[in-house]
Design an enzyme around this catalytic site. Sequence first.
Site, PDB file in Angstrom:
ATOM      1  N   HIS A 123      33.264  31.478  68.291  1.00 33.74           N
ATOM      2  CA  HIS A 123      32.994  31.583  69.725  1.00 33.74           C
ATOM      3  C   HIS A 123      33.440  30.341  70.493  1.00 33.74           C
ATOM      4  O   HIS A 123      32.920  30.040  71.570  1.00 33.74           O
ATOM      5  CB  HIS A 123      31.522  31.884  69.990  1.00 33.74           C
ATOM      6  CG  HIS A 123      31.158  33.322  69.761  1.00 33.74           C
ATOM      7  ND1 HIS A 123      30.000  33.892  70.230  1.00 33.74           N
ATOM      8  CD2 HIS A 123      31.824  34.311  69.113  1.00 33.74           C
ATOM      9  CE1 HIS A 123      29.968  35.166  69.882  1.00 33.74           C
ATOM     10  NE2 HIS A 123      31.062  35.437  69.198  1.00 33.74           N
ATOM     11  N   ASP A 148      33.832  41.467  59.759  1.00 33.22           N
ATOM     12  CA  ASP A 148      33.675  40.546  60.878  1.00 33.22           C
ATOM     13  C   ASP A 148      33.788  39.130  60.341  1.00 33.22           C
ATOM     14  O   ASP A 148      33.707  38.908  59.136  1.00 33.22           O
ATOM     15  CB  ASP A 148      32.330  40.781  61.575  1.00 33.22           C
ATOM     16  CG  ASP A 148      32.358  40.427  63.063  1.00 33.22           C
ATOM     17  OD1 ASP A 148      33.167  39.563  63.445  1.00 33.22           O
ATOM     18  OD2 ASP A 148      31.577  41.006  63.819  1.00 33.22           O
ATOM     19  N   HIS A 190      35.640  45.128  65.189  1.00 32.09           N
ATOM     20  CA  HIS A 190      35.638  45.301  66.642  1.00 32.09           C
ATOM     21  C   HIS A 190      36.798  44.567  67.305  1.00 32.09           C
ATOM     22  O   HIS A 190      37.208  43.480  66.892  1.00 32.09           O
ATOM     23  CB  HIS A 190      34.295  44.876  67.255  1.00 32.09           C
ATOM     24  CG  HIS A 190      33.983  43.410  67.192  1.00 32.09           C
ATOM     25  ND1 HIS A 190      34.308  42.534  68.202  1.00 32.09           N
ATOM     26  CD2 HIS A 190      33.338  42.674  66.262  1.00 32.09           C
ATOM     27  CE1 HIS A 190      33.884  41.327  67.905  1.00 32.09           C
ATOM     28  NE2 HIS A 190      33.286  41.387  66.728  1.00 32.09           N
ATOM     29  N   GLU A 194      31.040  45.471  70.487  1.00 34.73           N
ATOM     30  CA  GLU A 194      30.232  44.723  69.537  1.00 34.73           C
ATOM     31  C   GLU A 194      29.660  43.453  70.146  1.00 34.73           C
ATOM     32  O   GLU A 194      28.508  43.093  69.872  1.00 34.73           O
ATOM     33  CB  GLU A 194      31.061  44.381  68.296  1.00 34.73           C
ATOM     34  CG  GLU A 194      30.246  43.853  67.121  1.00 34.73           C
ATOM     35  CD  GLU A 194      29.985  42.356  67.155  1.00 34.73           C
ATOM     36  OE1 GLU A 194      29.149  41.893  66.357  1.00 34.73           O
ATOM     37  OE2 GLU A 194      30.607  41.641  67.972  1.00 34.73           O
ATOM     38  N   GLU A 195      30.438  42.772  70.958  1.00 37.51           N
ATOM     39  CA  GLU A 195      29.983  41.490  71.508  1.00 37.51           C
ATOM     40  C   GLU A 195      28.786  41.643  72.444  1.00 37.51           C
ATOM     41  O   GLU A 195      28.110  40.658  72.747  1.00 37.51           O
ATOM     42  CB  GLU A 195      31.127  40.776  72.234  1.00 37.51           C
ATOM     43  CG  GLU A 195      32.263  40.300  71.342  1.00 37.51           C
ATOM     44  CD  GLU A 195      31.867  39.180  70.388  1.00 37.51           C
ATOM     45  OE1 GLU A 195      30.717  38.696  70.476  1.00 37.51           O
ATOM     46  OE2 GLU A 195      32.684  38.804  69.542  1.00 37.51           O
ATOM     47  N   ASP A 227      37.509  36.279  66.270  1.00 42.71           N
ATOM     48  CA  ASP A 227      36.349  37.164  66.271  1.00 42.71           C
ATOM     49  C   ASP A 227      36.608  38.258  67.297  1.00 42.71           C
ATOM     50  O   ASP A 227      36.507  38.010  68.499  1.00 42.71           O
ATOM     51  CB  ASP A 227      35.096  36.352  66.615  1.00 42.71           C
ATOM     52  CG  ASP A 227      33.849  37.208  66.761  1.00 42.71           C
ATOM     53  OD1 ASP A 227      33.828  38.328  66.232  1.00 42.71           O
ATOM     54  OD2 ASP A 227      32.897  36.749  67.413  1.00 42.71           O
TER      55      ASP A 227
END
Length: 348
Positions: free
Chosen positions: A321, A241, A69, A220-221, A186
């Site tokens: 994150h 991922d 993603h 995706e998030e 990410d």
Amino acid sequence: MKIDLQYVVDFLVSLVNIPSPSGNTEQVIQFIEAECARLGVENKRNNKGGLILSVPGQNTDVHRVLTAHVDTLGAMVKEIKGNGRLKLTLIGGFAFNAIEGEYCTVETADGKFITGTIQSTHASVHVHKDTRTHERNADTMEVRLDAVVKNADDVRELGIEVGDFVSFNPRCEVTDTGFIKTRHLDDKASVACMFGALKSVLESGEQLPYTTHFLISNNEEIGYGANSNIPPQTVEFLAIDMGAIGDGQTTDEYCVSICAKDSSGPYHYGMRKHLVELAKVNGLNYAVDIYPFYGSDASAAMSAGVDVKHGLIGPGIDASHSMERTHKTSFENSVKLIVAYLQSDLVK
């Protein structure tokens, strides 16, 4: 096949410097479309704005799908405060302390870009007694704009309104020791690895054993990136991922991580064993891990009822994150495992 590691790193640097919070990914999708055109890869958009690349294989009856993603964490303007500061609502699952002090950019609906800084409402230790202990949440964090604004009307004159997207400065740096530290590894690191593998396949001139689709998802998030547009001939679905690093994990910044289970449950056992065997046979640095607070595009596809064998691999990423970091060797191991999988037989 020859792996062009510099291509992967350069592609990653380009990606992370293109703002693409979930819900606002047009610019980065256009960038990927341009790269597909350069590589000569057939591609099309889905209605959600994601991109589907297709490479014909020797067997056209059964297909594979690989996904990564391109959307990232971000925020939106929740409220324009009377003092000219902005309240935020977060896009994606991260903590406010992860973005405290970060430079950001507000994109208005008419295409203007206004920079600012995300900070606590009690930022000054010289004024606020509780600066160190003040809770960081949606009510206590704000954006200080780099503009002369003294009230809400001043802010609106700039064109800023509720619902405008806010992106974070990635601060990308590639060190001479081989580390890549930046926001949004990410999952742009995995997109870069996917394209590194795709480039190797195309340059080799070898046809893949099965028709393979590469799905660049853009939601995706927020939970539903690759849960649709999966061809009915698909029998295997591999998400690429980040591999999560931390206490109790075996993944590090130098390996390719193979996920056995995340918060959605175990991944297909046969698929996982197949990936581990490929890593062993090819002498790759790999780790098998469980990600306790994690979901992927593969788990989203399973929740949508897609009838496939599903797996998850990716480069090891530290401080997920937050201000993330990895090493070039994790890219190398990840790309090599992707290539090995693309060349392999179906999981039995």
